[in-house]
Scaffold this active site. Structure first.
Site, PDB file in Angstrom:
ATOM      1  N   ASN A 154       0.789  -1.227   0.000  1.00  0.00           N
ATOM      2  CA  ASN A 154       0.000   0.000   0.000  1.00  0.00           C
ATOM      3  C   ASN A 154       0.827   1.286   0.000  1.00  0.00           C
ATOM      4  OD1 ASN A 154       0.783  -0.693   2.616  1.00  0.00           O
ATOM      5  ND2 ASN A 154      -1.108   0.004   3.562  1.00  0.00           N
ATOM      6  N   GLU A 253       4.349  -4.507  12.454  1.00  0.00           N
ATOM      7  CA  GLU A 253       3.288  -3.500  12.348  1.00  0.00           C
ATOM      8  C   GLU A 253       2.187  -4.130  11.519  1.00  0.00           C
ATOM      9  OE1 GLU A 253       0.848  -1.157  10.811  1.00  0.00           O
ATOM     10  OE2 GLU A 253       2.491  -0.157   9.767  1.00  0.00           O
ATOM     11  N   CYS A 287      -3.228   0.704   6.825  1.00  0.00           N
ATOM     12  CA  CYS A 287      -3.439   0.031   8.100  1.00  0.00           C
ATOM     13  C   CYS A 287      -4.077   0.951   9.129  1.00  0.00           C
ATOM     14  CB  CYS A 287      -2.110  -0.509   8.636  1.00  0.00           C
ATOM     15  SG  CYS A 287      -0.829   0.767   8.794  1.00  0.00           S
TER      16      CYS A 287
END
Length: 485
Positions: A154, A253, A287
């Site tokens: 992303n 993460e 995210c």
């Protein structure tokens, strides 16, 4: 910058190296599915050789002076600055992100690189800890070793640099595998920047491949000292299990289900403006993106009306058009998943306040209201331009709903009482809470990371220094010690 046709190879031991697999992968433009570049994939054997190269290169790089490491980082930043326009255009073509998103990503990449320059002197510092009159206690900070780096599709460039720059600044070497869908902006361009900067061979290695070729090779190699991964929680759990078995450090993460809480005293217009950006930037494929909008009942109707009107007006289409806000989802699989979420939500009884549509590979915004927080729609990390709005009866209930998720990455609270807002922010179980702002915020000098199923460890200066180094106690007995036996 060199042609993309030159950058479609692995960067191993300072050389642009063809993959040895019999398979090739076409990197596609998400908007029109045209081929951006074709890559011959690296094999498991090439990956194993790369880790050995990185191990040997790290031993020499650890001896580099602070000035030498800083000079490399400065020159890499210069390369990215000088080639900004072509890099931004590559990010647009590979990720399907808009020009706004690509420029933000390029800016963040430079920020992480430039921040790493500031703490390149953190290794080899000696701190003295009080001891007895006859003993000196020295605490040394040393490079950790080889970092295994895995980045997502992303925001591939800055989420790769977030690991690569600190690792190199602190005397480590890196074996980096970007998501092959975005292998150029996620890996090759960064490798080119450090090649230009004169980084010694083998300190940064970029491997363009996929799981079918290498399996768990990025996780199990005996030469690695830490696995840095940004991506989904299920994959993060798999990495954590393997790392635990092998006693390897991790920086994870992972996914999010970020709540955006609008309290009873909030400025609705300001909240709507923030929510539109924080929900729909990069089509919701972040995210930290707002996943649940939780609104006090006193503000609910006004918020819904204004939010839906704004969402319906967002320009969509070709991400290379400067006016575009909503571009394509990254691939057909993600698009099909999003469409299934929509059908399931309708079947569950959520109200469709805004009916979007599929236009080519673009999904225009959908807005669901009267959403039950226990529903699949509310509890799923959507990664799509699908907004869910939940009504809360009280401010306290809004905070309870915000916490009712397995995730804990980012969050937001809108309120006119800043003191109370900060008090409530501490009650939300997430790594980050933003008051009177949206959930998508990042910077190189903050502790970026999540709680619960959203990850382990923190990026950002100085927290990443602790993650990417090892601390050693050296005691020095200055006088002969007498023992009891």
């Amino acid at each position: 910058m060199q042609s993309i046709l030159v950058l479609n190879k692995n960067y191993i031991n300072g050389e642009w190296t063809e993959g040895k697999s019999n398979r090739t992968y076409d990197i596609l433009n998400p908007y029109d599915r045209s081929v951006v570049a074709s890559v011959r994939l690296a094999t498991k054997e090439q990956l194993e050789e790369t880790f050995e190269i990185a191990k040997q290169a790290q031993k020499e790089w650890a001896k580099a002076t602070v000035e030498e490491r800083r000079e490399v980082l400065h020159k890499a930043a210069h390369y990215l600055n000088e080639n900004r326009e072509e890099i931004v255009n590559t990010i647009v073509r590979e990720t399907g992100g808009t020009l706004l998103k690509a420029n933000v990503e390029h800016h963040l990449t430079l920020e992480f690189l430039e921040e790493a320059i500031k703490y390149a002197d953190e290794i080899y510092k000696v701190r003295e800890v009080p001891g007895s009159p006859e003993k000196l206690n020295h605490i040394h900070r040393l490079p950790l070793g080889v970092i295994s780096s895995i980045s997502p599709f992303n925001f591939p460039m800055n989420l790769s640099m977030r690991t690569i720059a600190p690792a190199i600044a602190l005397g480590n070497s890196v074996v980096h595998k970007p998501d092959i869908q975005v292998g150029l902006s996620g890996g090759s361009i960064i490798a080119k920047a450090f090649e230009y900067a004169g980084l010694p061979k083998g300190v940064l290695n970029v491997v363009l491949t996929d799981i079918d070729e290498i399996g768990d090779g990025m996780l199990t190699n005996p030469n690695l000292n830490l696995i840095s991964f940004t991506g989904s929680t299920p994959v993060g759990r798999h990495i954590g299990a393997i790392a635990g078995q092998n006693l390897k450090r991790v920086a994870l993460e992972l996914g999010g289900n970020s709540p955006f809480v609008v309290l009873s005293d909030a400025d609705v217009d300001a909240a709507v403006n923030a929510a539109i950006f924080g929900k729909f930037i990069h089509q919701g494929q972040i995210c930290m993106i707002i996943n649940r909008i939780i609104v006090h009942q006193d503000k609910y109707d006004e918020f819904v009306e204004k939010f839906v009107a704004r969402a319906a007006s967002l320009p969509y289409g070709d991400p290379s058009d400067p006016k575009t806000v909503i571009g394509p989802l990254v691939n057909e699989r993600q698009l099909e998943k999003a469409l299934q979420y929509i059908e399931d939500a309708k079947a569950e009884g959520a109200t469709v306040a805004l009916e979007g549509q599929r236009v080519g590979n673009v999904l225009t915004p959908f807005v669901f209201t009267d959403v039950d927080n226990s529903s699949r729609l509310a509890q799923t990390e959507l990664f799509a331009p699908i907004a869910t709005i939940i009504k809360a009866q009280t401010d306290s209930e809004a905070i309870e709903i915000a916490n009712d998720t397995t995730y804990g990455l980012s969050s937001s609270i809108f309120t006119s009482d800043l003191v109370r807002g900060e008090e409530l922010s501490l009650l939300i179980d997430s790594g980050m809470t933003h008051i009177n702002d949206q959930t998508v915020n990042d910077a190189p000098n903050i502790p970026f990371g999540g709680n619960k199923a959203s990850g382990l460890g923190r990026f950002g200066n100085p927290w990443v220094v602790e993650e990417f180094t090892v601390t050693k106690w050296v005691s020095i007995q200055t006088k002969v010690r007498h023992f009891p036996f």
